[in-house]
Design an enzyme around this catalytic site. Structure first.
Site, PDB file in Angstrom:
ATOM      1  N   GLY A 277     -23.704  38.652   5.465  1.00  0.00           N
ATOM      2  CA  GLY A 277     -24.689  38.920   6.517  1.00  0.00           C
ATOM      3  C   GLY A 277     -25.694  39.948   6.036  1.00  0.00           C
ATOM      4  O   GLY A 277     -26.864  39.666   5.799  1.00  0.00           O
ATOM      5  N   TYR A 318     -23.155  55.375  12.750  1.00  0.00           N
ATOM      6  CA  TYR A 318     -22.378  55.450  11.500  1.00  0.00           C
ATOM      7  C   TYR A 318     -22.883  56.545  10.565  1.00  0.00           C
ATOM      8  O   TYR A 318     -22.524  56.544   9.383  1.00  0.00           O
ATOM      9  CB  TYR A 318     -22.474  54.124  10.726  1.00  0.00           C
ATOM     10  CG  TYR A 318     -22.313  52.860  11.521  1.00  0.00           C
ATOM     11  CD1 TYR A 318     -21.078  52.507  12.060  1.00  0.00           C
ATOM     12  CD2 TYR A 318     -23.386  52.001  11.718  1.00  0.00           C
ATOM     13  CE1 TYR A 318     -20.933  51.334  12.778  1.00  0.00           C
ATOM     14  CE2 TYR A 318     -23.237  50.818  12.420  1.00  0.00           C
ATOM     15  CZ  TYR A 318     -22.015  50.491  12.956  1.00  0.00           C
ATOM     16  OH  TYR A 318     -21.859  49.323  13.649  1.00  0.00           O
ATOM     17  N   CYS A 346     -33.174  60.959  25.343  1.00  0.00           N
ATOM     18  CA  CYS A 346     -32.721  62.290  25.764  1.00  0.00           C
ATOM     19  C   CYS A 346     -31.293  62.597  25.334  1.00  0.00           C
ATOM     20  O   CYS A 346     -30.415  62.776  26.185  1.00  0.00           O
ATOM     21  CB  CYS A 346     -32.833  62.395  27.269  1.00  0.00           C
ATOM     22  SG  CYS A 346     -34.462  61.914  27.814  1.00  0.00           S
ATOM     23  N   GLU A 347     -31.028  62.576  24.067  1.00  0.00           N
ATOM     24  CA  GLU A 347     -29.770  63.101  23.564  1.00  0.00           C
ATOM     25  C   GLU A 347     -29.926  63.427  22.084  1.00  0.00           C
ATOM     26  O   GLU A 347     -30.696  62.761  21.381  1.00  0.00           O
ATOM     27  CB  GLU A 347     -28.596  62.156  23.822  1.00  0.00           C
ATOM     28  CG  GLU A 347     -28.750  60.735  23.385  1.00  0.00           C
ATOM     29  CD  GLU A 347     -27.527  59.917  23.816  1.00  0.00           C
ATOM     30  OE1 GLU A 347     -26.481  60.100  23.191  1.00  0.00           O
ATOM     31  OE2 GLU A 347     -27.632  59.110  24.754  1.00  0.00           O
TER      32      GLU A 347
END
Ligand code: LLP
Length: 421
Positions: A277, A318, A346-347
């Site tokens: 993939g 990851y 917002c993080e």
């Protein structure tokens, strides 16, 4: 090698300048190169030349129907993991006999869909799944071709979240139990055993784990044949890693992987399937984004982009590295400075890179994330009610929007307010 190069100081996708696409579709967007997709597919096809084989593209990596069609026209099969992916593969014109169905949690409905629409094989991952598939096949009056996915208990030496070949992972049946499981499968009238399946993980940059897994599969093939099973097909999974930086990374090539396959299973006379993939789609796609602000923090500089973790989640999920390059080629020798590249969500997890050395960039400049073609668009969400971003396919000197950006209205219309509210 890919087809995203600077020409006259401007980053191009094949022969199309990225700013031209940005002007037409707005930012952010994904752009894919047809020539790169085709080139990567052919590398795998050629790596197995002379063996009876089928390259089943693991479409979870990038599943836009137009991309599937490009690969289907090259003769690719598809590895699907859901009813939705099966439907996409069919919509792209892939015949059922070139579709393999993987995944630990296939539902009755998905089995029915594939059995009626046509399927090359199910890669069965557990005994309960075997029983259910048997029932569904019998209820339709058909026989389901299967392989059993074995878990070889091999350390793939990759990120823990994408390693699948150790006994602690949820995938496959323990290889030590395989003979019993095959005996059970052979006794079920709705199933026909055709081979063995294995997949040990993704982004593998060392061939040894593949070799160890395939050696175990070869041994198992002999054992199962001695038990009277017809093992005529080996699905050897995907997982070959790609270079995510332009510098010194040189993971093994499809040809090297093909050589390992020949060496370990070539003598068995089986038809070989592989499910790559990432290597097909990864470096065939860019995420293009515009700088909204350059913000001077305390001792750090933030590059605030219009792309965010919802568009490309790999760095947040990851800690993945993606090269980020300006679309206008920096002058040679220009001084780079460290920046935190972030999105507007917002993080704090909405960070693409910390302290990344980049040439000078200003508000409204375009930047591109490289190696974003696999597990980019497909993992996007609408978090913060940010629309799924467009996908564009380039072919030589022209391009087409292969998925349009939805309007806010279109997004909101999918919600319904109950009558009683
Ligand atoms: N076959 C099976 C059964 C798989 O589970 C996978 C990937 C593949 C083939 C294709 O592996 P590839 O050639 O792409 O490495 N979202 C993660 C990757 C998850 C891979 C899951 N399975 C990422 O962004 O790194």
């Amino acid at each position: 090698m890919d087809h995203f190069l600077y020409k006259n100081g401007v980053l191009h996708a094949e022969d199309v300048a990225i700013p031209e696409i940005a002007a037409a579709v707005g930012t952010p967007f994904y752009v894919y190169s047809r020539a790169t997709l085709v080139r990567h597919f052919r590398l795998f096809d050629e790596a197995l030349k002379g063996m009876d084989h089928l390259v089943c593209y693991a479409m979870k990596a990038a599943s836009n129907v137009a991309l599937l069609k490009v690969l289907a026209q090259e003769g690719a099969g598809m590895d699907v993991v859901s009813g939705g992916e099966y439907a996409r593969a069919k919509a792209a014109g892939v015949p059922g006999e070139r579709i393999v169905f993987s995944g630990v949690g296939k539902t009755r409905e998905e089995m029915r869909m594939a059995l009626t629409g046509g399927i090359r094989q199910f890669n069965v991952e557990s005994e309960p799944e075997m029983d259910v598939l048997n029932e569904v096949a019998l209820s339709l009056g058909v026989v389901a071709p299967i392989t059993v996915r074995v878990n070889p208990n091999v350390d793939a030496k990759t990120h823990a979240k994408i390693a699948t070949g150790k006994s602690e992972n949820k995938f496959g049946i323990p290889i030590a139990k395989a003979r019993d499981v095959y005996a059970r499968a052979a006794a079920l009238p709705g199933l026909k055993v055709v081979g063995i399946d294995v997949h040990i993980g993704s982004q593998l940059t060392d061939l040894e784990p593949f070799r160890m897994a395939y050696r175990k599969v070869a041994e198992l093939t002999e054992l199962l044949r001695a038990d009277g099973h017809e093992i005529s097909r080996l699905d050897l999974g995907g997982g070959l890693g790609i270079p995510y930086t332009r510098s010194n990374e040189a993971p093994p090539l499809p040809l090297d992987w093909g050589q390992v396959i020949r060496e370990e299973v070539g003598h068995l006379g089986c038809q070989v399937e592989i499910e790559p993939g990432r290597l097909i789609a990864g470096n065939a796609g860019l995420l293009v984004s515009q700088v909204i602000y350059v913000k001077e923090g305390e001792g750090r500089r933030f590059l605030i982009l219009d792309a965010a973790m919802n568009d490309l989640v790999r760095p947040a999920m990851y800690d993945a590295h993606h090269d980020i390059v300006p679309v206008m080629e920096p002058a040679p020798g220009v001084e780079e400075a460290p920046m935190d590249v972030v999105g507007p969500v917002c993080e704090s997890g909405d960070t693409f890179a910390k302290g990344r050395d980049l040439p000078p960039v200003a508000a409204e400049d375009l930047v591109a994330f490289r190696s974003a073609g696999a597990y980019g668009a497909v993992m996007a969400s609408e978090y913060n009610t940010r629309p799924l971003i467009p996908e564009v396919l380039v072919d030589g000197d022209h391009f087409a929007v292969i998925r349009a950006r939805p309007s806010f209205d279109e997004m909101i219309k999918r919600d319904t307010i109950p009558e009683w509210l």
